[in-house]
Each structure stands twice: as C-alpha cells, then as structure tokens.
Design a protein around this motif. Structure first.
Motif, PDB file in Angstrom:
ATOM      1  N   TYR A   1     -51.885  24.817 -29.488  1.00 42.64           N
ATOM      2  CA  TYR A   1     -52.193  25.878 -30.442  1.00 42.64           C
ATOM      3  C   TYR A   1     -51.160  25.870 -31.554  1.00 42.64           C
ATOM      4  CZ  TYR A   1     -55.075  27.222 -26.546  1.00 42.64           C
ATOM      5  OH  TYR A   1     -56.007  27.198 -25.536  1.00 42.64           O
ATOM      6  N   ALA A   2     -51.549  26.354 -32.738  1.00 38.41           N
ATOM      7  CA  ALA A   2     -50.682  26.204 -33.906  1.00 38.41           C
ATOM      8  C   ALA A   2     -50.372  27.504 -34.612  1.00 38.41           C
ATOM      9  CB  ALA A   2     -51.319  25.250 -34.906  1.00 38.41           C
ATOM     10  N   LEU A   3     -49.094  27.632 -34.977  1.00 39.48           N
ATOM     11  CA  LEU A   3     -48.646  28.586 -35.979  1.00 39.48           C
ATOM     12  C   LEU A   3     -48.701  27.818 -37.294  1.00 39.48           C
ATOM     13  CD1 LEU A   3     -45.523  29.816 -34.050  1.00 39.48           C
ATOM     14  CD2 LEU A   3     -47.461  31.277 -34.685  1.00 39.48           C
ATOM     15  N   LEU A   4     -49.488  28.295 -38.237  1.00 37.50           N
ATOM     16  CA  LEU A   4     -49.713  27.582 -39.496  1.00 37.50           C
ATOM     17  C   LEU A   4     -49.269  28.456 -40.664  1.00 37.50           C
ATOM     18  CD1 LEU A   4     -53.251  26.224 -38.571  1.00 37.50           C
ATOM     19  CD2 LEU A   4     -51.085  24.962 -38.518  1.00 37.50           C
TER      20      LEU A   4
ATOM     21  N   PRO B   1     -46.365  18.634 -37.039  1.00 32.48           N
ATOM     22  CA  PRO B   1     -46.320  19.593 -35.935  1.00 32.48           C
ATOM     23  C   PRO B   1     -45.014  19.451 -35.154  1.00 32.48           C
ATOM     24  CG  PRO B   1     -47.833  17.813 -35.419  1.00 32.48           C
ATOM     25  CD  PRO B   1     -47.380  17.610 -36.839  1.00 32.48           C
ATOM     26  N   ARG B   2     -44.462  20.600 -34.778  1.00 40.69           N
ATOM     27  CA  ARG B   2     -43.238  20.632 -33.979  1.00 40.69           C
ATOM     28  C   ARG B   2     -43.415  21.688 -32.898  1.00 40.69           C
ATOM     29  NH1 ARG B   2     -38.144  23.386 -34.007  1.00 40.69           N
ATOM     30  NH2 ARG B   2     -39.058  24.815 -35.503  1.00 40.69           N
TER      31      ARG B   2
ATOM     32  N   CYS C   1     -50.453  26.876 -22.444  1.00 36.65           N
ATOM     33  CA  CYS C   1     -50.587  26.934 -23.901  1.00 36.65           C
ATOM     34  C   CYS C   1     -49.332  26.387 -24.573  1.00 36.65           C
ATOM     35  CB  CYS C   1     -50.838  28.372 -24.340  1.00 36.65           C
ATOM     36  SG  CYS C   1     -52.268  29.142 -23.545  1.00 36.65           S
ATOM     37  N   MET C   2     -49.433  25.202 -25.146  1.00 32.73           N
ATOM     38  CA  MET C   2     -48.332  24.601 -25.889  1.00 32.73           C
ATOM     39  C   MET C   2     -48.444  25.052 -27.339  1.00 32.73           C
ATOM     40  SD  MET C   2     -48.367  20.814 -24.245  1.00 32.73           S
ATOM     41  CE  MET C   2     -49.939  20.823 -23.392  1.00 32.73           C
ATOM     42  N   ILE C   3     -47.390  25.663 -27.847  1.00 29.46           N
ATOM     43  CA  ILE C   3     -47.410  26.230 -29.195  1.00 29.46           C
ATOM     44  C   ILE C   3     -46.597  25.340 -30.126  1.00 29.46           C
ATOM     45  CG2 ILE C   3     -46.929  28.262 -30.609  1.00 29.46           C
ATOM     46  CD1 ILE C   3     -49.007  28.739 -28.378  1.00 29.46           C
ATOM     47  N   TYR C   4     -47.202  25.004 -31.255  1.00 29.08           N
ATOM     48  CA  TYR C   4     -46.581  24.169 -32.281  1.00 29.08           C
ATOM     49  C   TYR C   4     -46.523  24.940 -33.589  1.00 29.08           C
ATOM     50  CZ  TYR C   4     -47.418  20.253 -29.134  1.00 29.08           C
ATOM     51  OH  TYR C   4     -47.410  19.408 -28.048  1.00 29.08           O
TER      52      TYR C   4
ATOM     53  N   ILE D   1     -50.742  16.368 -29.303  1.00 27.40           N
ATOM     54  CA  ILE D   1     -50.729  16.337 -30.779  1.00 27.40           C
ATOM     55  C   ILE D   1     -52.112  15.995 -31.325  1.00 27.40           C
ATOM     56  CG2 ILE D   1     -49.785  15.153 -32.805  1.00 27.40           C
ATOM     57  CD1 ILE D   1     -47.808  17.106 -31.574  1.00 27.40           C
ATOM     58  N   ALA D   2     -52.774  15.018 -30.717  1.00 27.27           N
ATOM     59  CA  ALA D   2     -54.135  14.674 -31.163  1.00 27.27           C
ATOM     60  C   ALA D   2     -55.072  15.870 -30.972  1.00 27.27           C
ATOM     61  CB  ALA D   2     -54.656  13.457 -30.411  1.00 27.27           C
TER      62      ALA D   2
END
Length: 149
Positions: A22-25, A76-77, A99-102, A58-59
């Motif tokens: 999941y992403a913080l954008l 992404p980090r 849930c891996m947060i990037y 990542i993909a």
C-alpha cells in the motif's frame, strides 16, 4: 513482531494470510487516496492491495496503485508494516492481512482507475489521518504528516 491494528482475531476463526503493498502518495500537503464504494462497504483507503503469487511487493505496489488510481509512481520506499484481521466480503474470506506500507512519488496520471468501484482523490494529508478507513492506514498517514513538521 509486526504491529497489529484493528480487531483481535476471533477465537476459532481460521484466517488466510494475505500480504499486500500500500502507498502513501504525497504531493505538497496532500495525499492521493482511493475512495472505494461498492454500494455496501464504502471506505477511504491508501491505494494498494494483494500481492499475487510470484509477484514482488514492489511490482504489486505499482500494479495496484495504477489499477486503483490511474497513476504511475516512482521511488517507492518501505516505511513500515502492520497486520490486521478482517473479513473481506469481496472475496468471502477471513484474512490476516500483512500490510506493507511504502512512500512513493505519484509522477503521472494515465487515466481513471481501472478497478471497479475505485475513485482517485487528492486529500489534505492532515484530513486523511482522520478519514482513512482503517487504523493502520491512519497511523502511517499520521507518521507521514509528522515527518513534514
């Protein structure tokens, strides 16, 4: 040990482990989030979702963000991981979600979301810390906001 957010697992209930990215954008003081509304379970979410078999986190992150927002992302980090125990009605599944947060940069909008029931929205990051639909997402949004101060 992975931090848990949300409800405790129900005794006797079997949960299927489901990893997701999941992403913080961020852009300036806003975050790109997704509004999910299938008419039954509306919720504001961090864009992202399940990692398919054989797919890297990542993909999966790139694919899921694109499907749910229509945006391409870069750099992404990973900023953390949490787990939560939930019933996923769209899959009729009790899941232990990992849930891996990037944090990633939204770089280009390619069009509307491709995934049904999703709408991409820019939201002030402070407001997102209150409005996101689960406590894990809210925690990481708050961590992001705190890092800006």
């Amino acid at each position: 040990m992975i931090r848990r957010f949300g409800e405790s697992p129900e005794p006797g209930q079997k949960y299927i482990r489901r990893a997701g990215a999941y992403a913080l954008l961020p852009r300036q003081s806003s975050l790109l989030v997704t509004w999910y509304d299938d008419g039954k379970n509306p919720e504001l979410q961090l864009p992202g979702g399940g990692i398919d078999p054989g797919e890297s986190p990542i993909a999966a992150l790139h694919r899921e963000v694109f499907e749910e927002t229509g945006w391409l992302i870069a750099t992404p980090r990973r900023v953390g991981t949490f787990r939560r125990f939930v019933f996923m009605p769209e899959y009729d599944l009790w899941a232990e979600k990992i849930c891996m947060i990037y944090r990633a940069m939204p770089v280009r909008r390619m069009g509307p979301p491709r995934e049904e029931f999703h709408e991409a929205r820019w939201m002030h990051a402070e407001a997102a810390t209150q409005a996101l639909g689960n406590s894990g997402d809210r925690f990481f949004a708050q961590q992001h906001v705190s890092s800006l101060r």
